[in-house]
Design a protein around this motif. Structure first.
Motif, PDB file in Angstrom:
ATOM      1  N   GLY A 266     -13.656 -24.548  25.353  1.00  0.00           N
ATOM      2  CA  GLY A 266     -15.038 -24.657  25.814  1.00  0.00           C
ATOM      3  C   GLY A 266     -15.311 -25.836  26.905  1.00  0.00           C
ATOM      4  O   GLY A 266     -14.586 -26.584  26.311  1.00  0.00           O
ATOM      5  N   ASP A 267     -16.412 -25.333  27.496  1.00  0.00           N
ATOM      6  CA  ASP A 267     -16.687 -26.502  28.651  1.00  0.00           C
ATOM      7  C   ASP A 267     -18.048 -27.608  27.351  1.00  0.00           C
ATOM      8  O   ASP A 267     -17.941 -28.436  28.012  1.00  0.00           O
ATOM      9  CB  ASP A 267     -17.476 -25.953  29.788  1.00  0.00           C
ATOM     10  N   ARG A 268     -18.946 -27.086  26.494  1.00  0.00           N
ATOM     11  CA  ARG A 268     -20.035 -27.892  26.124  1.00  0.00           C
ATOM     12  C   ARG A 268     -18.956 -27.297  24.563  1.00  0.00           C
ATOM     13  O   ARG A 268     -20.346 -26.551  23.711  1.00  0.00           O
ATOM     14  CB  ARG A 268     -21.248 -27.432  26.736  1.00  0.00           C
ATOM     15  N   VAL A 269     -18.720 -28.087  24.356  1.00  0.00           N
ATOM     16  CA  VAL A 269     -18.152 -27.705  22.749  1.00  0.00           C
ATOM     17  C   VAL A 269     -19.179 -28.183  21.860  1.00  0.00           C
ATOM     18  O   VAL A 269     -18.730 -30.041  22.156  1.00  0.00           O
ATOM     19  CB  VAL A 269     -16.745 -27.820  22.121  1.00  0.00           C
ATOM     20  N   GLU A 270     -19.759 -27.959  20.783  1.00  0.00           N
ATOM     21  CA  GLU A 270     -20.645 -28.791  20.245  1.00  0.00           C
ATOM     22  C   GLU A 270     -19.231 -29.917  18.772  1.00  0.00           C
ATOM     23  O   GLU A 270     -18.981 -29.310  18.473  1.00  0.00           O
ATOM     24  CB  GLU A 270     -21.059 -27.966  19.014  1.00  0.00           C
ATOM     25  N   ARG A 271     -20.465 -30.429  18.519  1.00  0.00           N
ATOM     26  CA  ARG A 271     -20.098 -31.555  16.935  1.00  0.00           C
ATOM     27  C   ARG A 271     -19.079 -32.415  17.044  1.00  0.00           C
ATOM     28  O   ARG A 271     -18.204 -33.086  16.250  1.00  0.00           O
ATOM     29  CB  ARG A 271     -19.690 -30.603  15.895  1.00  0.00           C
ATOM     30  N   LEU A 272     -18.030 -32.277  18.785  1.00  0.00           N
ATOM     31  CA  LEU A 272     -17.305 -33.264  18.770  1.00  0.00           C
ATOM     32  C   LEU A 272     -17.872 -34.813  19.655  1.00  0.00           C
ATOM     33  O   LEU A 272     -17.166 -35.198  18.563  1.00  0.00           O
ATOM     34  CB  LEU A 272     -16.763 -32.617  20.529  1.00  0.00           C
ATOM     35  N   LEU A 273     -19.014 -34.634  19.687  1.00  0.00           N
ATOM     36  CA  LEU A 273     -19.639 -35.938  20.288  1.00  0.00           C
ATOM     37  C   LEU A 273     -20.719 -36.454  19.539  1.00  0.00           C
ATOM     38  O   LEU A 273     -21.599 -36.369  18.513  1.00  0.00           O
ATOM     39  CB  LEU A 273     -20.118 -36.215  21.519  1.00  0.00           C
ATOM     40  N   PRO A 274     -20.593 -38.414  18.914  1.00  0.00           N
ATOM     41  CA  PRO A 274     -21.754 -38.274  18.367  1.00  0.00           C
ATOM     42  C   PRO A 274     -23.339 -38.228  18.982  1.00  0.00           C
ATOM     43  O   PRO A 274     -23.916 -38.132  20.259  1.00  0.00           O
ATOM     44  CB  PRO A 274     -21.534 -39.743  18.085  1.00  0.00           C
TER      45      PRO A 274
END
Lengths: 613, 367
Positions: free
Chosen positions: A275-283
């Motif tokens: 996906g283009d806006r995958v959640e929880r990957l970034l702080p």
């Protein structure tokens, strides 16, 4: 003739569930089929090292055409084909909707099922690498399927691998069409390790897959970032998390992201887009970067449109967190010009970060900017003053204290600024001290000498006038630097107490009492028990103002009352406090009376044009 | 002009992710709406201000905004409907507020029961799961563990509904109730249930995992406890809703000899321990855990360790700021006394010895 066999699920229900609950859109069927084919090729490569294989897609070009996807992977035996969808629904709901698909056959089955979102019939012709005879699996959306082993004559023409044929329903024709398939395949499968190609009528096959530019050399990374963001990134940060097989690039956004918008976090798993806006990957704090990664160690959810929130994802997020912090630290040390640009664009993210990363704060804080009575200043500018820097913790306090404070005052009422200034003081970067208007007023001298008694009397009479204002204290001070006649000050708890009174209905024309009045009383008691002092609201009259001094000579009580009410309204307006109905009425009445006194008339109704001549 | 500005601020607040900045915008829009005497705009702003304050765990502020909204909704539901564009349902917010009131000693128990009954009537049968959770929390705060367990079991057996915050979180509450009553097996069952289907919501996984630490250890399931500790420590963030969780992690770290980690968790928890004036149950729970771990650290010979967060103004109500630096040994008796005071207050309200017993078990390392 082979007897039809039943699926062990209500297929129509499952397909409906897939469309409504599992997948974001029917279009993902193509990704699922490509992933199935790529998995099969990868499985064959494990058995036959060196096997490269390919996935070939022939889109529908004319009405009545089917979409055909062929791979030269491991293929299926007839008994494996029977198991494809037979197990769906045997396990609990969570296996289908929440958890990763763990075995290849199960993944293949659920992936295949997604094609029923666009077709009523799917055919798989397959020859297994095991040497078993080839077979044809035909599934229908009415919940039946057949598996037929091919006779020798037909079997000879079937190579090892699988061919999936999807004949679309009329309403889904567009989703197997050449144009759609070309775009979707390029979007989902552009960086798959297995070659994916699409049939081109004139040239044969066009390859879809290519190396991921966000993993390539710095120039390609930069160009990819430019196409991703629509503008050159402020900086490019290489990301590497070997322990979860995750690699990619973070792009520092050249402009602040729109409020509330999550910056891109594009994730590929083994080259297939999640996906283009995958959640929880970034702080949480890293909203100043867009990130693109490819991973072999993160786990997709059943829909393959999100990541399972497991320890691998946590470890990856933490590693990205460290990389971004490290970049900021190095930039602060080695490239102050870039850091200034970064601060100008992403100051708020930096402030948030400094509050949880003290080592970073030591490096970054001097570069951060805060608003002051003398314009915007960096903390380094403030430190160079060589004196304690005063700050007001809220915008309201700042507005009021600005007129009372000699020298520079920082407005710390915006997000994070108060905490940042406290931290800067604690770390010894710049000595800071909070000011509040109430304390400032306490430091001002009351009128002295002959004026002292007059001022006390004015305060007493004004207190009587404003006795219905919930304990408002009136006092008189000499404030030479203040240009307004009066100052209205409330501490934060007094503001909250006033709001609780309003929630009870005070100041409103409500037709029924608030059913939560008793709850508000309880809140009042709880808050009071937590405080050592009572909430305070104060009206401070400025003895240096001629209107206030004139009050001392006013013997007409009606005029005194009106002037005090107007002074209160003036103070409320100067402090940007909201006016209540009675405040507006007091102001209107005073104006009316003033005009009436001037023109010697009783009221506006009697005014005639010649009165204004 | 004033109304237009208020609406513009609301719209900006909708696009603002940072809670404090959003709160400032909403406060200003409320003030302007009030100035313009526009109840509709004020309702729209306050309905947004409730979840904002709730997420900052400013319980009194959230309850005040909600009380205003409930009164407006009751008075004129056509002009002030349950839900506006981009806002939460006022009854869903009421459910949140009632959870806080059920876990507070600010209201008389009978009044809390009346409020829950009234809430149930408003829901008209549309939120049985949520109502059972409310009754469980109320009974738990009153020290009636049997009634609390019965209500929470009922909630678990009732399908989630529009008022349900998160069904998995209900299991966490079940674990909390069982754990506080010393019912190890029930706590383990609830924790195992939760671990089988974890929730991705902010604080809940760390809360649930921390709940199982001592229960799993007591049953000899050390690997489960260790995995839960590692996972919960990674997930937990220091914020207003997590001081009890941090305290429990600290206690486990202490029990397993990781004194530095225990101290680190204590430092993270301290600024949030006194929390909202209304959230007294959370305060009591946090203080209970901190009291136990501070006492334990002192017994382990770390009494002279200074507490660096003691200078934080938020810690001032427990450890007054004029007395710096506070050490572990100086802080421990204050935490014990504060925890005992609150436990006794809750017990007096419920007519039981439940909370003091729980405190004693925790202090002696039995819980």
């Amino acid at each position: 003739m082979t007897a039809p066999e039943r699926f062990q699920v209500d297929l129509a229900g499952v397909v409906d569930l897939l469309g409504r609950s599992l997948y974001s859109s029917p279009r993902v069927y193509l990704r699922e089929l490509i992933q199935n084919a790529a998995d099969a090729v990868a499985a064959r490569a494990e058995i036959e090292p060196g096997h490269e294989g390919a996935v070939s897609i022939t889109p529908a070009r004319h009405d009545g055409d089917a979409l055909v996807i062929t791979d030269d992977g491991v293929g299926l035996t007839a008994s494996e084909a029977r198991e494809l969808l037979a197990t769906v629904g045997r396990s609990s709901k969570k296996d289908l909707l929440d958890l990763p698909r763990t075995d290849r056959l199960g993944r293949f089955g659920v992936g295949l099922l997604s094609a029923f979102m666009v077709a009523d019939q799917i055919e798989v012709v397959s020859r297994s690498i095991t040497g078993a005879p080839p077979c044809v699996w035909t599934g229908r959306s009415d919940g039946t399927f057949t598996v037929t082993e091919l006779e020798a004559a037909e079997a000879d023409a079937v190579p090892v691998g699988s061919t999936v044929t999807v004949r679309p329903r009329p309403d889904a024709r567009m989703l197997v069409d050449d144009l759609f398939v070309r775009h979707a395949a390029a979007r989902f499968a552009a960086h798959l390790k297995v070659t994916v190609r699409i049939a081109e009528p004139s040239v044969g096959w066009a390859q879809v897959t290519s190396a991921a530019p966000f993993l390539a050399n710095p120039v390609d990374r930069e160009l990819y970032g430019e196409s991703l963001l629509g503008a050159a990134p402020l900086a490019t940060i290489a990301l590497a998390v070997p322990e979860t097989g995750t690699f990619g690039t973070a792009y520092v956004l050249p402009t602040p992201p729109p409020p509330g918008a999550a910056p891109p976090a594009r994730v590929y798993l083994g080259g297939m887009l999640v996906g283009d806006r995958v959640e929880r990957l970034l702080p949480e704090w890293s909203f100043f970067v867009a990130v693109v990664v490819d991973s072999t160690g993160l786990t997709p959810t059943a829909s393959r449109e999100a990541l399972v929130d497991d320890d691998a994802l946590t470890a990856t997020r933490e590693a990205i967190d460290r990389s971004l912090r490290s970049w900021i630290r190095v930039t602060a040390d080695e490239n102050p010009g870039l850091l200034r640009m970064f601060v100008a664009v992403h100051g708020m993210a930096l402030k948030q970060l400094c509050l949880v990363d003290v080592p970073l704060a030591h490096v970054v804080l001097p570069h951060l900017v805060v608003p002051t009575t003398e314009g915007e200043r960096t903390l380094a500018d403030l430190a160079s003053l060589g004196q304690t820097v005063h700050y007001a913790p809220t915008v309201d306090e700042f507005r009021q204290a600005a007129g009372l404070t000699p020298g520079l005052l920082v407005n710390a009422g915006h997000a994070y600024d108060e905490a940042i200034l406290r931290l800067a003081g604690r770390l010894g970067i710049v000595p800071t001290e909070e000011v509040d208007v109430a304390t400032l007023i306490d430091t001002l001298a009351p009128p002295s000498g002959e004026d002292a008694a007059l001022a006390r009397e004015v305060a007493r009479r004004a207190s009587d006038v404003l006795a219905d204002r919930g304990g408002l204290q009136v006092e008189v001070r000499s404030i030479p630097q203040l240009e307004v006649p009066a100052l209205y000050v409330q501490d934060a708890e007094a503001l909250r107490a006033a709001d609780r009174r309003r929630a009870r209905g005070e100041g409103y024309a409500w037709s029924m009492p608030n059913p939560w009045t008793e709850v508000l009383d309880a809140v009042e008691r709880a808050e009071a028990a937590d405080r050592s002092d009572a909430p305070v609201a104060r009206l401070c009259l400025n003895w240096n103002d001629t209107t206030v001094r004139a009050l001392a000579r006013l013997s007409d009580e009606a005029v005194f009352v009106r002037v005090v009410q107007v002074l209160l309204v003036t103070a409320l307006l100067a402090g940007h406090h909201p006016l209540e109905g009675r405040d507006r009425r007091a102001l209107g009445d005073a104006l009316q009376e003033l005009i009436a006194l001037q023109v010697g008339l009783e009221g506006f109704g009697e005014l005639r044009p010649e009165d204004f001549a | 002009m004033t109304v237009a500005r208020a609406l513009e601020l609301i719209e900006r607040a909708d696009r603002t992710w940072e809670l404090r900045a959003q709160a400032m915008l909403l406060d200003e829009s409320i003030a302007l709406a009030r100035e313009a005497n526009d109840a509709g705009v004020e309702y729209a702003a306050r309905l947004r201000a409730v979840p904002n304050a709730a997420m900052r765990f400013e319980v009194s502020e959230a309850v005040t905004h909600l009380a205003w909204c409930v009164a407006r909704h009751d008075d004129d539901p056509a002009s002030h409907p349950r839900r506006l564009d981009r806002t939460e349902d006022v009854l869903y917010l009421e459910d949140w507020a009632l959870r806080q009131l059920a876990l507070s000693d600010a209201l008389a128990p009978a009044r809390v029961t009346e409020l829950i009954d009234a809430h149930e009537r408003r829901l008209a049968g549309t939120g049985p799961h949520a109502v059972s959770v409310l009754r469980a929390l109320h009974a738990w705060a009153l020290g009636d563990a049997d009634a609390a367990a019965a209500h929470i079991d009922e909630a678990i057996l009732t399908p989630g509904d529009a008022m349900t915050h998160c069904i998995r979180c209900t299991r966490d509450i079940a674990a909390q109730i069982a754990d506080s009553a010393g019912r190890v097996e029930a706590a383990i069952a609830a924790c195992d249930d939760y671990a089988a289907e974890p929730c991705v919501d902010a604080d809940q996984p760390a809360s649930a995992l921390s709940r199982g630490l001592f229960a799993w250890t007591a049953m000899g399931r050390m690997p489960d406890a260790e995995a839960a500790y590692a996972s919960a420590s990674r997930r937990v963030q220091a914020r207003p809703t997590t001081p009890e969780v941090l305290g429990r992690l600290a206690r486990y770290a202490l029990a397993t000899g990781r004194f530095d980690e225990a101290l680190k968790h204590v430092e993270s928890a301290l600024p949030w321990a006194m929390g909202s004036a209304l959230a007294t149950h959370l305060r009591m729970s946090a203080l209970r855990e901190l009291a136990a771990v501070l006492s334990g650290l002192e017994a382990a010979g770390l009494g002279s360790e200074p507490l660096s967060t003691a200078g934080d103004p938020r810690v001032g109500r427990l450890l007054p700021t004029g007395h710096q630096p506070w050490t572990v040994a100086q802080a421990a008796p204050r935490a014990v006394a504060a925890a005992r005071h609150l436990a006794e207050r809750f017990d007096a309200r419920g007519g039981t010895t439940f909370h003091v017993e729980h405190l004693e078990r925790t202090l002696t390392g039995v819980a």
